[in-house]
Design an enzyme around this catalytic site. Structure first.
Site, short mmCIF file in Angstrom:
data_model
loop_
_atom_site.label_atom_id
_atom_site.label_comp_id
_atom_site.label_asym_id
_atom_site.label_seq_id
_atom_site.Cartn_x
_atom_site.Cartn_y
_atom_site.Cartn_z
N SER A 51 0.86 -1.18 0.00
CA SER A 51 0.00 0.00 0.00
C SER A 51 0.89 1.23 0.00
O SER A 51 1.84 1.31 0.79
CB SER A 51 -0.90 0.01 1.25
OG SER A 51 -1.82 1.07 1.20
N GLU A 52 0.60 2.16 -0.88
CA GLU A 52 1.50 3.29 -1.09
C GLU A 52 1.65 4.20 0.13
O GLU A 52 2.56 5.02 0.20
CB GLU A 52 1.06 4.12 -2.29
CG GLU A 52 -0.26 4.84 -2.10
CD GLU A 52 -0.69 5.56 -3.36
OE1 GLU A 52 -0.80 6.80 -3.29
OE2 GLU A 52 -0.92 4.92 -4.39
N ASN A 53 0.74 4.07 1.12
CA ASN A 53 0.89 4.89 2.32
C ASN A 53 1.88 4.31 3.31
O ASN A 53 2.07 4.86 4.39
CB ASN A 53 -0.47 5.12 3.00
CG ASN A 53 -1.13 3.83 3.44
OD1 ASN A 53 -1.08 2.84 2.74
ND2 ASN A 53 -1.76 3.86 4.59
N GLY A 54 2.55 3.20 2.96
CA GLY A 54 3.64 2.70 3.77
C GLY A 54 3.44 1.36 4.44
O GLY A 54 3.91 1.15 5.56
N HIS A 90 6.63 6.75 3.90
CA HIS A 90 5.91 6.96 2.63
C HIS A 90 6.88 7.00 1.45
O HIS A 90 6.61 6.43 0.39
CB HIS A 90 5.15 8.28 2.75
CG HIS A 90 4.20 8.55 1.62
ND1 HIS A 90 3.04 7.82 1.43
CD2 HIS A 90 4.23 9.46 0.62
CE1 HIS A 90 2.40 8.29 0.38
NE2 HIS A 90 3.10 9.27 -0.14
#
Length: 230
Positions: A51-54, A90
């Protein structure tokens, strides 16, 4: 002639996309329907969701009452973490994307062209703020892009077009499209229908799709498990 068919639900669309994820793959889940796919990986198959939010090691959605307000995916939905999963900055999440470390990205879309052009960041509607987010990075950084979207818009107009009418996220990146009516492969020889929902005909599907469709040699019916019946 009346054609009787039942479109897939959002959960069924996510289930279908999850069935194609190979064992050991690193897969990004985009905002919207793709985030649901983490709950439908076949038993015994290991898929590492990003997930790109980390988050690396995104798990299925939590059971009601077990939500953790500190555990959310890129779409701000509650999620879980698998054993061995990790959190990261991130910027590091984007280094994975830009470094070519993702095998597949499942993305939502507003439009896809017959050549696999992707438009998923703005509808140019002033009341619907645009947000390209990480889509432009994923569209060129992941090894394979697959899209999950409704086959038509709310007015019944095709969303699979000869040419996208909305601003592109990236050109020629989409290889497979999962809709609520069919699974379609994007190839150099055109669009090939791999599966259609029960009751759907190629003629009816063509009337809802702008580019020419062809049946794949391995064509079969698209039938979710009975337990998922809406």
């Amino acid at each position: 002639m009346t054609v009787n068919y039942k479109p897939l639900t959002r959960e069924q669309m996510a289930w279908r996309a999850a069935q194609d994820l190979p064992d050991g793959a690193f897969v990004n889940l985009g905002i919207g329907i793709p985030t649901l796919a983490a709950s439908y990986v076949p038993a015994g198959r290991e898929v590492i969701f990003h997930s790109e939010n980390g988050i690396l090691g995104l798990g299925p959605k939590p059971e009601p009452g077990t939500e953790d307000e500190n555990m959310i995916d890129a779409g701000k939905n509650y999620t879980t973490l698998i054993t061995g999963g990790v959190f990261m900055h991130h910027a590091d999440a984007f280094l994975m994307i830009r470094g070519g470390h993702l095998d597949i990205s499942l993305l939502g879309a507003f439009e896809v062209s017959e050549k696999g052009d992707l438009a998923n960041w703005t509808t140019e509607d002033p009341s619907f703020p645009p947000g390209v987010g990480g889509a432009m990075d994923l569209a060129v950084g992941a090894k394979a892009i697959r899209v999950i979207m409704e086959h038509t818009d709310k007015k019944g107009n095709p969303r699979i077009l000869n040419r996208c009418t909305l601003p592109l996220t990236a050109a020629g990146c989409v290889k497979r499209i999962y809709t609520n009516l069919a699974v379609i492969d994007v190839t150099a020889q055109g669009l090939f229908v791999v599966e259609m929902v029960d009751g759907m005909t190629l003629e009816k599907l063509q009337s809802l799709t702008e580019p020419k469709l062809q049946l794949s040699d391995g064509f079969q019916a698209l039938s979710p498990p009975a337990a998922m019946a809406a």
